[in-house]
Write an enzyme that holds these catalytic residues in place. Sequence first.
Site, mmCIF file in Angstrom:
data_model
loop_
_atom_site.group_PDB
_atom_site.id
_atom_site.type_symbol
_atom_site.label_atom_id
_atom_site.label_comp_id
_atom_site.label_asym_id
_atom_site.label_seq_id
_atom_site.Cartn_x
_atom_site.Cartn_y
_atom_site.Cartn_z
ATOM 1 N N GLY A 1 56.329 36.765 20.803
ATOM 2 C CA GLY A 1 54.368 36.797 21.420
ATOM 3 C C GLY A 1 54.122 36.875 22.587
ATOM 4 O O GLY A 1 53.147 35.924 22.472
ATOM 5 N N ASN B 1 52.580 39.204 24.541
ATOM 6 C CA ASN B 1 51.932 40.088 24.302
ATOM 7 C C ASN B 1 50.707 39.898 23.769
ATOM 8 O O ASN B 1 49.233 39.700 24.268
ATOM 9 C CB ASN B 1 52.326 41.413 23.850
ATOM 10 C CG ASN B 1 53.027 41.933 24.978
ATOM 11 O OD1 ASN B 1 53.220 42.873 26.774
ATOM 12 N ND2 ASN B 1 54.071 42.877 25.023
ATOM 13 N N MET C 1 57.416 44.279 14.118
ATOM 14 C CA MET C 1 58.723 45.714 13.860
ATOM 15 C C MET C 1 59.042 46.045 12.907
ATOM 16 O O MET C 1 59.859 45.864 12.241
ATOM 17 C CB MET C 1 59.686 45.405 14.333
ATOM 18 C CG MET C 1 59.851 44.144 16.300
ATOM 19 S SD MET C 1 59.815 45.853 17.628
ATOM 20 C CE MET C 1 61.105 46.044 17.488
ATOM 21 N N LEU D 1 53.713 50.712 9.663
ATOM 22 C CA LEU D 1 52.296 50.790 8.022
ATOM 23 C C LEU D 1 52.177 52.417 8.129
ATOM 24 O O LEU D 1 52.601 53.467 8.717
ATOM 25 C CB LEU D 1 51.150 50.127 9.916
ATOM 26 C CG LEU D 1 51.572 49.129 10.414
ATOM 27 C CD1 LEU D 1 50.188 48.656 11.040
ATOM 28 C CD2 LEU D 1 51.861 47.603 9.174
ATOM 29 N N ASN E 1 49.315 49.484 19.734
ATOM 30 C CA ASN E 1 50.698 49.103 20.112
ATOM 31 C C ASN E 1 51.337 49.866 21.738
ATOM 32 O O ASN E 1 50.758 50.217 21.739
ATOM 33 C CB ASN E 1 51.455 50.301 19.114
ATOM 34 C CG ASN E 1 52.931 49.831 18.929
ATOM 35 O OD1 ASN E 1 53.103 48.625 18.774
ATOM 36 N ND2 ASN E 1 53.691 49.983 19.153
ATOM 37 N N HIS F 1 54.460 49.774 23.783
ATOM 38 C CA HIS F 1 56.382 50.050 23.213
ATOM 39 C C HIS F 1 56.303 50.559 25.096
ATOM 40 O O HIS F 1 55.976 50.555 25.809
ATOM 41 C CB HIS F 1 56.236 51.611 22.981
ATOM 42 C CG HIS F 1 57.493 51.791 22.486
ATOM 43 N ND1 HIS F 1 58.248 51.381 21.304
ATOM 44 C CD2 HIS F 1 58.089 52.695 23.323
ATOM 45 C CE1 HIS F 1 59.362 51.907 21.722
ATOM 46 N NE2 HIS F 1 59.435 53.234 22.803
ATOM 47 N N ASP G 1 55.586 55.654 17.560
ATOM 48 C CA ASP G 1 55.516 55.402 18.311
ATOM 49 C C ASP G 1 54.593 57.092 18.889
ATOM 50 O O ASP G 1 55.343 57.405 20.328
ATOM 51 C CB ASP G 1 56.618 55.181 19.249
ATOM 52 C CG ASP G 1 57.463 54.156 18.708
ATOM 53 O OD1 ASP G 1 56.709 53.114 18.334
ATOM 54 O OD2 ASP G 1 58.443 54.056 18.789
ATOM 55 N N GLU H 1 54.289 45.147 30.751
ATOM 56 C CA GLU H 1 53.521 45.011 29.816
ATOM 57 C C GLU H 1 52.058 43.693 29.469
ATOM 58 O O GLU H 1 50.885 44.640 28.609
ATOM 59 C CB GLU H 1 54.441 44.494 28.528
ATOM 60 C CG GLU H 1 55.480 45.919 27.947
ATOM 61 C CD GLU H 1 56.749 45.815 26.666
ATOM 62 O OE1 GLU H 1 56.006 45.255 26.016
ATOM 63 O OE2 GLU H 1 56.961 45.945 27.292
HETATM 64 C C1 GAR Z 1 58.312 43.883 23.346
HETATM 65 O O1 GAR Z 1 58.553 44.588 24.593
HETATM 66 C C2 GAR Z 1 56.774 45.345 23.303
HETATM 67 O O2 GAR Z 1 56.348 47.019 23.871
HETATM 68 C C3 GAR Z 1 58.241 45.836 21.985
HETATM 69 O O3 GAR Z 1 59.087 44.408 21.206
HETATM 70 C C4 GAR Z 1 58.296 43.288 22.796
HETATM 71 C C5 GAR Z 1 57.852 42.173 22.021
HETATM 72 O O4 GAR Z 1 57.774 41.416 22.930
HETATM 73 N N1 GAR Z 1 57.993 46.366 20.625
HETATM 74 C C6 GAR Z 1 57.858 47.150 20.409
HETATM 75 O O5 GAR Z 1 59.427 47.191 20.314
HETATM 76 C C7 GAR Z 1 57.791 48.005 19.498
HETATM 77 N N2 GAR Z 1 58.387 49.724 18.967
HETATM 78 P P1 GAR Z 1 56.525 39.706 22.178
HETATM 79 O O6 GAR Z 1 57.562 39.321 20.806
HETATM 80 O O7 GAR Z 1 56.892 38.782 24.032
HETATM 81 O O8 GAR Z 1 55.156 40.317 23.092
#
Ligand code: GAR
Length: 187
Positions: free
Chosen positions: A15, A17, A90, A93, A107, A109, A145, A174
Amino acid sequence: MGKKIRSCIFISGRGTNLRSIIDHSKNKNFPINVALVISNNIKAKGLNYAKKNNIPFKFYNSSNQISFEKNCLLELKRKKIKFICLAGFMKMLSSNFIKKFKHKIVNIHPSLLPKFKGLNTHKRVLAKREKYTGCTVHFVTSKLDSGKIILQKKIVVKKNETEGSLKKRVLKQENQLYPKAIKLLFS
Ligand code: GAR
């Protein structure tokens, strides 16, 4: 700035992001407020940021996609949510769900899409000896994606880079890119 857009963040894990979006949403000029957090993982660390900030949160088991999405849709309606950010969520939908929030789900990525869709992006970037990598905020469609790109950040893959170092460096980007993309969307 008029009324903020009531938004929900979907997470599955750490979490960072989510945290960054919550932090930015405290600024009166940021276009959205986080009115709900949904996790499909009861142990998601990210839920702590919701708790700390007094943001309502829900856990729904996603092993049955139909009931998961039904639960989500009910709660999203109840909380009058108009915009959804997937942040380390992950699970795909369904197109039925996405149709109900047309152009209202985004989203993040950890790659320069359309390159390296799916999982284990950093490992594949290193194996392919890419010179650059980065992250992408994009609209969500029913294809993995693949929706329209809103914003990307490109970084150089360093010599002696490991999967861990790359993951850390991309994640930092990110956390800055996601709020920037949300601002851009509503400006
Ligand atoms: C992030 O790197 C995000 O880009 C990735 O999961 C991580 C979550 O980090 N998402 C994907 O790979 C989706 N296809 P976070 O929980 O610290 O935000």
